[in-house]
Design a protein around this motif. Structure first.
Motif, PDB file in Angstrom:
ATOM      1  N   ALA A  95      36.638  -1.491  -5.649  1.00 25.33           N
ATOM      2  CA  ALA A  95      37.490  -1.626  -4.467  1.00 25.33           C
ATOM      3  C   ALA A  95      36.649  -1.878  -3.219  1.00 25.33           C
ATOM      4  O   ALA A  95      35.500  -1.439  -3.128  1.00 25.33           O
ATOM      5  N   VAL A  96      37.221  -2.592  -2.262  1.00 23.70           N
ATOM      6  CA  VAL A  96      36.561  -2.804  -0.970  1.00 23.70           C
ATOM      7  C   VAL A  96      36.276  -1.448  -0.348  1.00 23.70           C
ATOM      8  O   VAL A  96      37.027  -0.488  -0.529  1.00 23.70           O
ATOM      9  N   ASN A  97      35.177  -1.341   0.389  1.00 25.82           N
ATOM     10  CA  ASN A  97      34.718  -0.095   1.014  1.00 25.82           C
ATOM     11  C   ASN A  97      34.261   0.940  -0.007  1.00 25.82           C
ATOM     12  O   ASN A  97      34.344   2.146   0.227  1.00 25.82           O
ATOM     13  N   THR A  98      33.792   0.446  -1.158  1.00 30.41           N
ATOM     14  CA  THR A  98      33.194   1.278  -2.187  1.00 30.41           C
ATOM     15  C   THR A  98      31.783   0.746  -2.418  1.00 30.41           C
ATOM     16  O   THR A  98      31.561  -0.463  -2.369  1.00 30.41           O
ATOM     17  N   GLY A 146      35.878 -12.211  -5.076  1.00 28.85           N
ATOM     18  CA  GLY A 146      35.005 -11.950  -3.941  1.00 28.85           C
ATOM     19  C   GLY A 146      33.793 -11.171  -4.424  1.00 28.85           C
ATOM     20  O   GLY A 146      33.873 -10.402  -5.389  1.00 28.85           O
ATOM     21  N   VAL A 147      32.658 -11.379  -3.774  1.00 26.70           N
ATOM     22  CA  VAL A 147      31.443 -10.625  -4.063  1.00 26.70           C
ATOM     23  C   VAL A 147      30.965 -10.073  -2.725  1.00 26.70           C
ATOM     24  O   VAL A 147      30.769 -10.838  -1.778  1.00 26.70           O
ATOM     25  N   ALA A 203      30.412  -0.051   3.103  1.00 24.25           N
ATOM     26  CA  ALA A 203      31.110  -1.027   3.939  1.00 24.25           C
ATOM     27  C   ALA A 203      30.489  -2.414   3.752  1.00 24.25           C
ATOM     28  O   ALA A 203      29.270  -2.550   3.791  1.00 24.25           O
ATOM     29  N   PRO A 204      31.311  -3.439   3.566  1.00 26.82           N
ATOM     30  CA  PRO A 204      30.765  -4.787   3.383  1.00 26.82           C
ATOM     31  C   PRO A 204      30.000  -5.273   4.620  1.00 26.82           C
ATOM     32  O   PRO A 204      30.475  -5.126   5.744  1.00 26.82           O
ATOM     33  N   VAL A 205      28.808  -5.837   4.395  1.00 26.61           N
ATOM     34  CA  VAL A 205      28.031  -6.438   5.480  1.00 26.61           C
ATOM     35  C   VAL A 205      27.957  -7.951   5.311  1.00 26.61           C
ATOM     36  O   VAL A 205      27.692  -8.667   6.268  1.00 26.61           O
ATOM     37  N   ARG A 206      28.173  -8.451   4.127  1.00 21.92           N
ATOM     38  CA  ARG A 206      28.250  -9.878   3.845  1.00 21.92           C
ATOM     39  C   ARG A 206      29.237 -10.036   2.680  1.00 21.92           C
ATOM     40  O   ARG A 206      29.335  -9.180   1.812  1.00 21.92           O
ATOM     41  N   LEU A 209      35.035  -7.965  -6.652  1.00 26.76           N
ATOM     42  CA  LEU A 209      36.390  -7.518  -6.327  1.00 26.76           C
ATOM     43  C   LEU A 209      37.364  -7.786  -7.478  1.00 26.76           C
ATOM     44  O   LEU A 209      38.458  -7.242  -7.495  1.00 26.76           O
ATOM     45  N   VAL A 210      36.967  -8.637  -8.437  1.00 27.76           N
ATOM     46  CA  VAL A 210      37.767  -8.920  -9.634  1.00 27.76           C
ATOM     47  C   VAL A 210      36.842  -8.795 -10.841  1.00 27.76           C
ATOM     48  O   VAL A 210      35.755  -9.370 -10.846  1.00 27.76           O
TER      49      VAL A 210
END
Length: 126
Positions: A25-28, A58-59, A66-69, A110-111
């Motif tokens: 999941a995002v933010n993991t 998404g990668v 937290a995503p930085v790129r 993300l998938v």
């Protein structure tokens, strides 16, 4: 880092790779790609490539979860005559990611991808 009169330069080039298959999941945080040395590090290249047939995903490169790129992995069908795609994050010597002492840079899909995606990194510890 102790105080000295000696200038500090990134000195020890390093590389690593991780293969991802599971979705996160995002933010993991994801999987650890880089762990900076005791004085920090400068990341100069991160790129990824599918290991076989994949769907779009998404990668993310993550710092403290937290995503930085972020980049997109487009759908790809493995073929003996098709070039294996390679996608580079916007990380370079001119646009690096700087990590603090012992800080990690994680990567996540993300998938989920059964064939897997391999992520490669280059960095230098201070």
């Amino acid at each position: 880092m102790p105080m000295t009169n000696t200038a500090v330069f990134a000195q020890t080039p390093k590389t690593n790779k991780v293969t991802l298959t599971a979705a996160v999941a995002v933010n993991t945080a994801g999987s650890t790609l880089i762990t900076a040395g005791a004085n920090g590090a400068v990341v100069t290249s991160v790129r990824f490539s599918p290991n076989g047939t994949v769907t779009a995903s998404g990668v993310n490169l993550n710092r403290a979860g937290a995503p930085v790129r972020s980049e997109t992995l487009t759908a790809y069908t493995l073929s003996a005559t098709a070039k294996l795609p390679q996608v580079a994050f916007d990380v370079s010597r001119d646009y690096p990611i700087t990590l603090g002492a012992n800080e990690t840079l994680d990567v996540s899909l993300l998938v989920a991808q059964a064939a897997g995606v391999t992520v490669f990194a280059e960095w230098m510890d201070y």
